[in-house]
Design a protein around this motif. Structure first.
Motif, PDB file in Angstrom:
ATOM      1  N   LEU A  16       0.833  -1.206   0.000  1.00 17.07           N
ATOM      2  CA  LEU A  16       0.000   0.000   0.000  1.00 17.07           C
ATOM      3  C   LEU A  16       0.870   1.259   0.000  1.00 17.07           C
ATOM      4  N   ALA A  24       0.955   4.041  -2.860  1.00 16.12           N
ATOM      5  CA  ALA A  24       0.606   5.433  -2.544  1.00 16.12           C
ATOM      6  C   ALA A  24       1.681   6.385  -3.086  1.00 16.12           C
ATOM      7  N   ALA A  68      -6.257   2.005   1.888  1.00 17.34           N
ATOM      8  CA  ALA A  68      -6.212   2.790   3.125  1.00 17.34           C
ATOM      9  C   ALA A  68      -7.456   2.552   3.979  1.00 17.34           C
TER      10      ALA A  68
END
Lengths: 142, 159
Positions: B48, B52, B114
């Motif tokens: 993640l 990002a 998220a």
């Protein structure tokens, strides 16, 4: 380990897809003509005027191969008598985009002297492909 | 950096900013590498975070253009000086559109991740990896393939 295999599968599938996509660029396809009395009339107001052969190129601002195709077709139109090249922005002509089933840019419609679409090509066009398309428009004379 | 006579001919518009054609492809290669890392990290917090980072780069490119991303900066300061000089430039808008598509894909993946849907991370990374590789290896123009379709979808919804 499984993730590395997945990564490898994605990469190989992408390379195969990319090779297939590259080979399709600019390929000229003959179109079965649809008879119309005055096919040029349908292009009224777009800058498409009757000529021996007309390349109508649909382009977009976000399309870089459109510039290459425009250079190739522009050079051909300048070199050969009675051949015209008209570039239309898809944003300015949504109705034409829809009517002619344009799905990507650049898409080039090749019109013969009657204004009938005789061939079509999409993607970056090479000079050889442009001459091939021109031959379809001039030899298929009706 | 901009040659005196930009090689951007023909309609639809002139006098547009131009960039070295090799910049966006270099950036796509770097991005593809990072997305491959995300795929290997899988549905995890590590994946993640990397996704990002990629999405944040795309966000800058989507608004200001590919040449203003950190990949574009690396290209301009470290890569381009080492390459043979080239006058081959292109309109800056097609690569920017590609950045917007990249942002849409990785942004959705990062936001879902998220909010706890970590499975979305590798899926978004895989889709974006396909697009980035096609761009880096084959010079695929995403704007050319998608712009008309998206426009027709918009038009159909209005109609």
């Amino acid at each position: 380990m499984d993730r590395l295999v997945l990564l490898a599968v994605v990469v190989v599938a992408t390379l195969v897809l990319g090779l297939w996509w590259s080979r399709r660029q600019g390929v000229v396809r003959a179109v079965r003509p649809v008879a119309a009395d005055d096919a040029f009339a349908a292009w009224h107001g777009t800058g498409v005027e009757p000529a021996g052969a007309v390349f109508v190129q649909f382009s977009a601002a976000v399309c870089s191969p459109c510039r290459q195709t425009a250079r190739v077709l522009g050079a051909l139109a300048a070199e050969v008598d009675d051949v015209a090249h008209v570039e239309l922005d898809v944003d300015d002509h949504p109705d034409l985009v829809r009517r002619h089933g344009v799905l990507r840019t650049p898409t080039v419609l090749v019109l013969d002297r009657t204004g009938t679409e005789v061939a079509r090509s999409s993607g970056a066009m090479s000079p050889r492909q442009a001459r091939e398309a021109l031959a379809l428009a001039t030899t298929g004379a009706r | 950096m901009t040659p005196e006579t930009p090689d951007v001919t023909g309609a639809p518009t002139r006098d547009v900013p131009v960039i070295d054609v090799r910049g966006p492809r270099f950036g796509a290669a770097v991005t593809a590498l990072l997305l491959a890392v995300v795929l290997v990290l899988g549905a995890s917090v590590g994946g993640l975070v990397v996704l990002a980072v990629v999405a944040a780069g795309f966000a800058v490119g989507a608004v200001r253009g590919a040449q203003h991303t950190w990949q574009g900066w690396v290209f301009a300061h470290w890569v381009r000086p080492r390459l043979a000089a080239s006058d081959e430039v292109e309109d800056a808008r097609p690569p920017r559109f590609a950045q917007q598509v990249g942002f849409a894909i990785t942004g959705v993946g990062a936001v879902l991740g998220a909010f706890g849907v970590l499975a979305a991370v590798p899926v978004a990374a895989a889709v974006a990896l396909v697009a980035a590789l096609l761009n880096a290896v084959f010079g695929l123009c995403l704007g050319c393939e998608l712009y008309v379709l998206l426009g027709r979808l918009r038009g159909a919804r209005r109609a």
